[in-house]
Scaffold this active site. Structure first.
Site, PDB file in Angstrom:
ATOM      1  N   THR A 140      37.314  44.634  45.446  1.00 53.65           N
ATOM      2  CA  THR A 140      37.299  43.370  45.582  1.00 53.65           C
ATOM      3  C   THR A 140      36.895  42.597  46.721  1.00 53.65           C
ATOM      4  O   THR A 140      37.497  43.476  47.433  1.00 53.65           O
ATOM      5  CB  THR A 140      38.601  42.400  44.767  1.00 53.65           C
ATOM      6  N   ASP A 141      35.989  41.416  47.032  1.00 55.45           N
ATOM      7  CA  ASP A 141      35.779  41.183  47.896  1.00 55.45           C
ATOM      8  C   ASP A 141      36.874  40.241  48.319  1.00 55.45           C
ATOM      9  O   ASP A 141      37.211  40.022  50.378  1.00 55.45           O
ATOM     10  CB  ASP A 141      34.944  40.272  48.185  1.00 55.45           C
ATOM     11  N   GLU A 142      38.506  40.319  48.029  1.00 58.93           N
ATOM     12  CA  GLU A 142      39.501  39.253  48.408  1.00 58.93           C
ATOM     13  C   GLU A 142      40.082  40.299  49.540  1.00 58.93           C
ATOM     14  O   GLU A 142      41.110  39.249  49.902  1.00 58.93           O
ATOM     15  CB  GLU A 142      39.786  39.072  47.146  1.00 58.93           C
ATOM     16  N   TYR A 165      47.619  40.358  45.335  1.00 54.88           N
ATOM     17  CA  TYR A 165      46.759  40.986  44.316  1.00 54.88           C
ATOM     18  C   TYR A 165      45.814  41.271  45.437  1.00 54.88           C
ATOM     19  O   TYR A 165      45.574  42.711  45.159  1.00 54.88           O
ATOM     20  CB  TYR A 165      45.979  39.625  43.673  1.00 54.88           C
ATOM     21  N   LYS A 169      45.241  45.600  46.374  1.00 53.97           N
ATOM     22  CA  LYS A 169      43.476  46.071  45.730  1.00 53.97           C
ATOM     23  C   LYS A 169      43.205  46.723  47.520  1.00 53.97           C
ATOM     24  O   LYS A 169      42.647  48.035  47.171  1.00 53.97           O
ATOM     25  CB  LYS A 169      42.728  44.774  45.575  1.00 53.97           C
TER      26      LYS A 169
HETATM   27  P1  NAD Z   1      40.914  42.920  33.164  1.00 57.45           P
HETATM   28  O1  NAD Z   1      42.400  41.460  33.660  1.00 57.45           O
HETATM   29  O2  NAD Z   1      40.326  41.884  32.745  1.00 57.45           O
HETATM   30  O3  NAD Z   1      41.107  44.532  33.633  1.00 57.45           O
HETATM   31  C1  NAD Z   1      41.385  45.176  33.686  1.00 57.45           C
HETATM   32  C2  NAD Z   1      42.234  46.513  32.502  1.00 57.45           C
HETATM   33  O4  NAD Z   1      43.331  47.435  33.080  1.00 57.45           O
HETATM   34  C3  NAD Z   1      42.966  45.716  31.263  1.00 57.45           C
HETATM   35  O5  NAD Z   1      42.009  46.339  29.961  1.00 57.45           O
HETATM   36  C4  NAD Z   1      44.220  46.454  31.600  1.00 57.45           C
HETATM   37  O6  NAD Z   1      44.830  46.643  29.813  1.00 57.45           O
HETATM   38  C5  NAD Z   1      44.082  48.001  31.863  1.00 57.45           C
HETATM   39  N1  NAD Z   1      45.133  48.426  33.263  1.00 57.45           N
HETATM   40  C6  NAD Z   1      45.670  47.829  33.736  1.00 57.45           C
HETATM   41  N2  NAD Z   1      47.387  48.144  33.982  1.00 57.45           N
HETATM   42  C7  NAD Z   1      47.005  49.441  33.684  1.00 57.45           C
HETATM   43  C8  NAD Z   1      47.503  50.705  33.473  1.00 57.45           C
HETATM   44  N3  NAD Z   1      49.022  51.019  35.005  1.00 57.45           N
HETATM   45  N4  NAD Z   1      47.297  51.620  33.741  1.00 57.45           N
HETATM   46  C9  NAD Z   1      45.839  51.968  32.197  1.00 57.45           C
HETATM   47  N5  NAD Z   1      44.681  50.313  31.758  1.00 57.45           N
HETATM   48  C10 NAD Z   1      46.048  49.424  33.079  1.00 57.45           C
HETATM   49  O7  NAD Z   1      40.339  42.871  35.217  1.00 57.45           O
HETATM   50  P2  NAD Z   1      39.177  43.036  35.680  1.00 57.45           P
HETATM   51  O8  NAD Z   1      38.396  41.295  35.744  1.00 57.45           O
HETATM   52  O9  NAD Z   1      38.104  42.983  34.637  1.00 57.45           O
HETATM   53  O10 NAD Z   1      38.637  44.162  36.474  1.00 57.45           O
HETATM   54  C11 NAD Z   1      38.396  44.715  36.685  1.00 57.45           C
HETATM   55  C12 NAD Z   1      38.466  45.620  38.153  1.00 57.45           C
HETATM   56  O11 NAD Z   1      37.270  45.198  38.868  1.00 57.45           O
HETATM   57  C13 NAD Z   1      39.767  45.512  38.699  1.00 57.45           C
HETATM   58  O12 NAD Z   1      40.422  46.912  39.590  1.00 57.45           O
HETATM   59  C14 NAD Z   1      39.370  44.596  39.700  1.00 57.45           C
HETATM   60  O13 NAD Z   1      40.228  44.592  40.766  1.00 57.45           O
HETATM   61  C15 NAD Z   1      37.609  44.143  40.332  1.00 57.45           C
HETATM   62  N6  NAD Z   1      37.398  43.616  40.596  1.00 57.45           N
HETATM   63  C16 NAD Z   1      37.724  42.149  39.394  1.00 57.45           C
HETATM   64  C17 NAD Z   1      36.158  40.676  39.774  1.00 57.45           C
HETATM   65  C18 NAD Z   1      36.722  40.166  38.713  1.00 57.45           C
HETATM   66  O14 NAD Z   1      35.865  38.973  39.569  1.00 57.45           O
HETATM   67  N7  NAD Z   1      37.152  40.182  37.564  1.00 57.45           N
HETATM   68  C19 NAD Z   1      36.164  40.824  40.693  1.00 57.45           C
HETATM   69  C20 NAD Z   1      35.455  42.246  41.704  1.00 57.45           C
HETATM   70  C21 NAD Z   1      36.718  42.612  41.391  1.00 57.45           C
HETATM   71  P1  TYD Z   2      39.950  33.188  39.801  1.00 54.00           P
HETATM   72  O1  TYD Z   2      39.200  32.452  38.652  1.00 54.00           O
HETATM   73  O2  TYD Z   2      41.532  32.810  39.544  1.00 54.00           O
HETATM   74  O3  TYD Z   2      39.012  33.770  40.021  1.00 54.00           O
HETATM   75  P2  TYD Z   2      40.052  34.737  42.317  1.00 54.00           P
HETATM   76  O4  TYD Z   2      41.403  34.084  43.044  1.00 54.00           O
HETATM   77  O5  TYD Z   2      40.269  36.271  41.980  1.00 54.00           O
HETATM   78  O6  TYD Z   2      38.816  34.037  43.074  1.00 54.00           O
HETATM   79  O7  TYD Z   2      40.148  31.140  39.959  1.00 54.00           O
HETATM   80  C1  TYD Z   2      38.540  31.682  41.493  1.00 54.00           C
HETATM   81  C2  TYD Z   2      39.071  29.846  42.102  1.00 54.00           C
HETATM   82  O8  TYD Z   2      39.352  28.773  40.937  1.00 54.00           O
HETATM   83  C3  TYD Z   2      40.252  29.570  42.309  1.00 54.00           C
HETATM   84  O9  TYD Z   2      39.729  29.035  43.645  1.00 54.00           O
HETATM   85  C4  TYD Z   2      40.663  29.136  42.546  1.00 54.00           C
HETATM   86  C5  TYD Z   2      40.340  27.751  41.043  1.00 54.00           C
HETATM   87  N1  TYD Z   2      40.908  27.631  39.642  1.00 54.00           N
HETATM   88  C6  TYD Z   2      41.382  27.025  39.991  1.00 54.00           C
HETATM   89  O10 TYD Z   2      40.800  25.417  40.595  1.00 54.00           O
HETATM   90  N2  TYD Z   2      42.130  26.078  38.459  1.00 54.00           N
HETATM   91  C7  TYD Z   2      42.572  27.562  37.915  1.00 54.00           C
HETATM   92  O11 TYD Z   2      43.028  26.698  36.637  1.00 54.00           O
HETATM   93  C8  TYD Z   2      42.210  28.402  37.679  1.00 54.00           C
HETATM   94  C9  TYD Z   2      42.467  29.407  37.020  1.00 54.00           C
HETATM   95  C10 TYD Z   2      41.293  28.968  39.062  1.00 54.00           C
END
Ligand code: NAD
Ligand code: TYD
Length: 361
Positions: A140-142, A165, A169
Site C-alpha cells: 500500500t501507499d500508506e 496497519y 505492511k
Molecule cells: P481484504 O481485507 O478485502 O482481503 C484480505 C483477504 O486476506 C481476505 O480474504 C482474508 O480472509 C485473507 N486473510 C487475512 N488473514 C489471512 C491469513 N492469516 N491467511 C490467509 N488469508 C488471510 O483486503 P484487500 O482490500 O483486498 O487488500 C488486499 C491486499 O492489498 C492487502 O495486502 C492490502 O494491504 C493491499 N492493498 C489494499 C488496498 C485497498 O485499498 N484495499 C490498497 C493498496 C494495497
Molecule cells: P478507508 O476506506 O478506511 O481507507 P484508508 O483509511 O485505508 O485510506 O478510509 C478512507 C478515508 O475515509 C479515510 O480518510 C478515512 C475516511 N472515512 C470516513 O470519513 N468515514 C468512515 O466511516 C470511514 C470508514 C472512512
C-alpha cells in the site's frame, strides 16, 4: 531438481478478499494461469465474490492460514507453483487501531512464513524453473506516511508509516526486500493507493457510505472530511498486478495510483449525487442530508497521492477508469447486488460458503 507444475500454477493469497477476488476473476478470464487461492477466510474473506467462476477447474481454493508453515509447505509440494502473488492481509486501518494483534500476526509473521515456504520451494527448483519464479508482494501507499498539500509518493519516498496497519505492511515490505537482497529470492513489489469497486467489504469508506445511504443511516465523515485519498478502480489495480507479476523487473517496486485525488467530502458528495439519480430517496430529498461529522480517526493521515510514472514508462500501464466512470459502475454494482451486501451485513455469507465449499478445504 524439481520443475514447476506444467499447468502454469500461480498461488494467490487473500483471493477471497476484495482485490484478490478481482485479480482472480481477471486471471481466469484473460490468462491461462491455474490459480490456487490460499485464504484463511477471516471476516473479510468471502467466496461469494467468486461465485461467477462456478466450478472452474482453473480455480482451486485452499482454506489455509499463511501463518501455518506446515500447511504452506504442503501446498508448495502439492502444486509446484511458478509464482506467488501475495495479497492476504488484515487491511482496515480502523480495525488496526482498535486491535493491532491480528495485523502483526498476519501481515508480518504471515509474510515471513510465506517467504520462507516460497524460498524452500524456489531453492529446490531446476535452473530454468528457478529463473522463471516470481514472488509478488502486494502493498500500500500508506507505508510512505502522510503528504502535505503538495508532492507525490515515489518508489524512493522514505517509509514513514503512521498507523498499526501501515506499520505492519511496511514491516512486510522490508522482509520482502531483505529476502531478495540476502537470499536472491526473485521478488517484485507494488504499492498502491486506495481501491474501490465491486465486492469491497462495507467497512471501507465507499461501500460503507453506499450501504448506509440506502439503509437510511447516517454517513459518518471523520473530522472535517478534508483528508485526501487517490482513488483507483479495483480492476485497474488487478491489471497492474498482472503486468508487474509477469513483466516487472526483479527486486523492483512499482507505485500504482489512480490520478484521482479527492477529499472524503468530494467522494461522499459524488456518491450521493449518483444515488440521487439511480435510487432517489422516497421523500425526494438528497442523500447528502444524511452526512454527519464524527470524531476524527486518531493519527488520521492527511493526504495520499501516487506518482505512477514508473509503471507507466516501464510497463505501459495507465488506469482505464476515470473517477466518474468507476464510481458510476461501483454504485450500480452495489445497487444490483443487494443480496451480496445483505449476506455480508447479516453474516449469511459464512453459511453460503459452507453450502458451496463444504469444509472449505
Ligand atoms: P481484504 O481485507 O478485502 O482481503 C484480505 C483477504 O486476506 C481476505 O480474504 C482474508 O480472509 C485473507 N486473510 C487475512 N488473514 C489471512 C491469513 N492469516 N491467511 C490467509 N488469508 C488471510 O483486503 P484487500 O482490500 O483486498 O487488500 C488486499 C491486499 O492489498 C492487502 O495486502 C492490502 O494491504 C493491499 N492493498 C489494499 C488496498 C485497498 O485499498 N484495499 C490498497 C493498496 C494495497
Ligand atoms: P478507508 O476506506 O478506511 O481507507 P484508508 O483509511 O485505508 O485510506 O478510509 C478512507 C478515508 O475515509 C479515510 O480518510 C478515512 C475516511 N472515512 C470516513 O470519513 N468515514 C468512515 O466511516 C470511514 C470508514 C472512512
Amino acid at each position: 531438481m524439481l520443475r514447476t507444475n506444467d499447468m502454469k500454477t500461480l498461488f494467490v493469497t487473500g483471493g477471497a478478499g476484495f482485490i484478490g477476488s478481482a485479480l482472480i476473476r481477471l486471471l481466469i478470464a484473460e490468462s491461462d494461469w491455474r490459480i490456487v487461492n490460499i485464504d484463511k477466510l477471516t471476516y473479510a474473506g468471502n467466496l461469494e465474490s467468486l461465485a461467477d467462476l462456478g466450478g472452474n477447474p482453473r480455480h482451486v481454493f485452499s482454506h489455509t492460514d499463511i501463518c501455518d508453515r506446515t500447511a504452506l509447505d504442503e501446498l508448495f509440494v502439492a502444486h509446484r507453483p511458478a509464482g506467488v502473488i501475495h495479497l492476504a492481509a488484515e487491511s482496515h486501518v480502523d480495525r488496526s487501531i482498535h486491535g493491532p494483534g491480528d495485523f502483526i500476526e498476519t501481515n508480518i509473521k504471515g509474510t515471513y512464513m510465506l517467504l520462507e515456504a516460497a524460498r524452500a520451494h524456489w531453492s529446490a527448483l531446476d535452473a530454468e524453473a528457478k529463473g522463471a519464479f516470481r514472488f509478488h508482494h502486494v502493498s500500500t501507499d500508506e507505508v510512505f506516511g502522510s503528504l502535505g498539500d503538495s508532492g507525490l509518493f515515489l518508489e524512493t519516498s522514505p517509509y514513514q508509516p503512521n498507523s498499526p496497519y501501515s506499520a505492519s505492511k511496511a514491516a512486510s515490505d522490508h522482509l520482502v526486500r531483505a529476502w531478495h537482497h540476502t537470499y536472491g529470492l526473485p521478488t517484485v513489489m507494488t504499492n498502491c493507493s486506495n481501491n474501490y469497486g465491486p465486492c469491497q467489504f462495507p467497512e471501507k469508506l465507499i461501500p460503507l457510505m453506499i450501504h448506509n445511504a440506502v439503509s437510511d443511516k447516517p454517513l459518518p465523515i471523520y473530522g472535517k472530511g478534508d483528508n485526501v485519498r487517490d482513488w483507483l478502480y479495483v480492476d485497474d489495480h488487478a491489471r497492474a498486478l498482472r503486468l508487474v507479476f509477469e513483466q516487472g523487473r526483479l527486486g523492483e517496486t512499482y507505485n500504482i495510483g489512480g490520478h484521482n485525488e479527492k477529499t472524503n467530502l468530494e467522494v461522499v458528495d459524488t456518491l450521493c449525487t449518483l444515488l440521487d439519480k439511480l435510487k432517489p430517496r422516497r421523500d425526494g430529498k438528497s442523500y447528502r442530508e444524511q452526512k454527519i461529522s464524527v470524531a476524527d480517526r486518531p493519527g488520521h493521515d492527511k493526504r495520499y497521492a501516487i506518482d505512477a510514472g514508473k509503471i507507466q514508462r516501464e510497463l505501459g500501464w495507465t488506469p482505464q477508469e476515470s473517477f466518474e466512470s468507476g464510481m458510476r459502475k461501483t454504485v450500480q454494482w452495489y445497487l444490483d447486488n443487494s443480496v451480496w451486501v445483505a449476506h455480508v451485513v447479516s453474516g449469511e455469507y459464512r453459511q453460503w460458503m459452507d453450502r458451496n465449499y463444504g469444509d472449505r478445504k
